[in-house]
Motif scaffolding. Structure first.
Motif, PDB file in Angstrom:
ATOM      1  N   MET A   1       0.849  -1.182   0.000  1.00 13.61           N
ATOM      2  CA  MET A   1       0.000   0.000   0.000  1.00 13.61           C
ATOM      3  C   MET A   1       0.889   1.237   0.000  1.00 13.61           C
ATOM      4  N   ASN A   3       1.463   5.206   0.150  1.00 15.48           N
ATOM      5  CA  ASN A   3       0.890   6.451   0.650  1.00 15.48           C
ATOM      6  C   ASN A   3       1.581   7.622  -0.019  1.00 15.48           C
ATOM      7  N   ARG A  86       1.071   3.575  -8.260  1.00  7.53           N
ATOM      8  CA  ARG A  86       0.002   2.762  -7.668  1.00  7.53           C
ATOM      9  C   ARG A  86      -0.308   3.205  -6.236  1.00  7.53           C
ATOM     10  N   SER A  88      -2.307   4.132  -3.108  1.00  4.72           N
ATOM     11  CA  SER A  88      -3.583   3.628  -2.609  1.00  4.72           C
ATOM     12  C   SER A  88      -4.128   4.453  -1.441  1.00  4.72           C
ATOM     13  N   PHE A  89      -3.373   5.469  -1.010  1.00  2.00           N
ATOM     14  CA  PHE A  89      -3.845   6.331   0.075  1.00  2.00           C
ATOM     15  C   PHE A  89      -3.155   7.679  -0.050  1.00  2.00           C
ATOM     16  N   ILE A 111      -9.865   6.505  -4.007  1.00  4.49           N
ATOM     17  CA  ILE A 111      -8.659   6.471  -3.176  1.00  4.49           C
ATOM     18  C   ILE A 111      -8.938   7.207  -1.863  1.00  4.49           C
TER      19      ILE A 111
END
Length: 156
Positions: A1, A3, A86, A88-89, A111
């Protein structure tokens, strides 16, 4: 993931918010990324940080033209970074420019994001109708609002 922090305040920009972000981000894993202003000595700060930092040449200042240009440049960078890395947060370092960008990515691409607040936003924007409504929308859409103090948390 992965950020992504989007912030107008990050070293070498001077200030308390810049220092807080740098001190937190330097302890985070490599999958944390930053989109922050480019400035003198940026390379030295980035080398010491040890993670991917995207530096945008943005105008610093409070006049409306500089703010709109900064918003456009950060938005354009984010459009490229998010799919390529990519992400995701998103961490919005401030509610107005980064927060609006993060809210756009949540609404359009799902997102999630959080937003950092410091207390001065209410005073700064409470008498500015449209901007105050934007601030409230960002806060309502955020998955988490991070306040810099208990006092600020009570305000929000």
């Amino acid at each position: 993931m992965k950020n992504l922090l989007i912030s107008s305040d990050f070293p070498p920009v001077l200030g308390g918010i810049s220092t807080v972000f740098y001190q937190i981000w330097r302890h985070l894993p490599q999958d944390y990324l930053c989109l922050v202003p480019r400035g003198r000595f940026s390379r030295q700060w980035d080398a010491a940080l040890g993670m991917r930092v995207f530096r945008a040449r943005v105008p610093i200042g409070d006049n409306i033209f500089k703010k709109l240009l900064r918003a456009f440049i950060f938005f354009a960078y984010t459009l490229v970074i998010v799919p390529r890395e990519r992400v995701s947060f998103i961490q919005a370092g401030q509610p107005i420019i980064p927060g609006v960008i993060a809210m756009f990515f949540k609404k359009c691409f799902g997102i999630p994001f959080n937003v950092w607040v410091y207390g001065g936003e209410i005073v700064k924007y409470q008498n500015r109708g449209f901007l105050f409504r934007v601030l409230l929308s960002v806060l309502a859409e955020a998955d988490l609002v991070i306040a810099n103090s208990d006092f600020t948390r009570e305000v929000y």
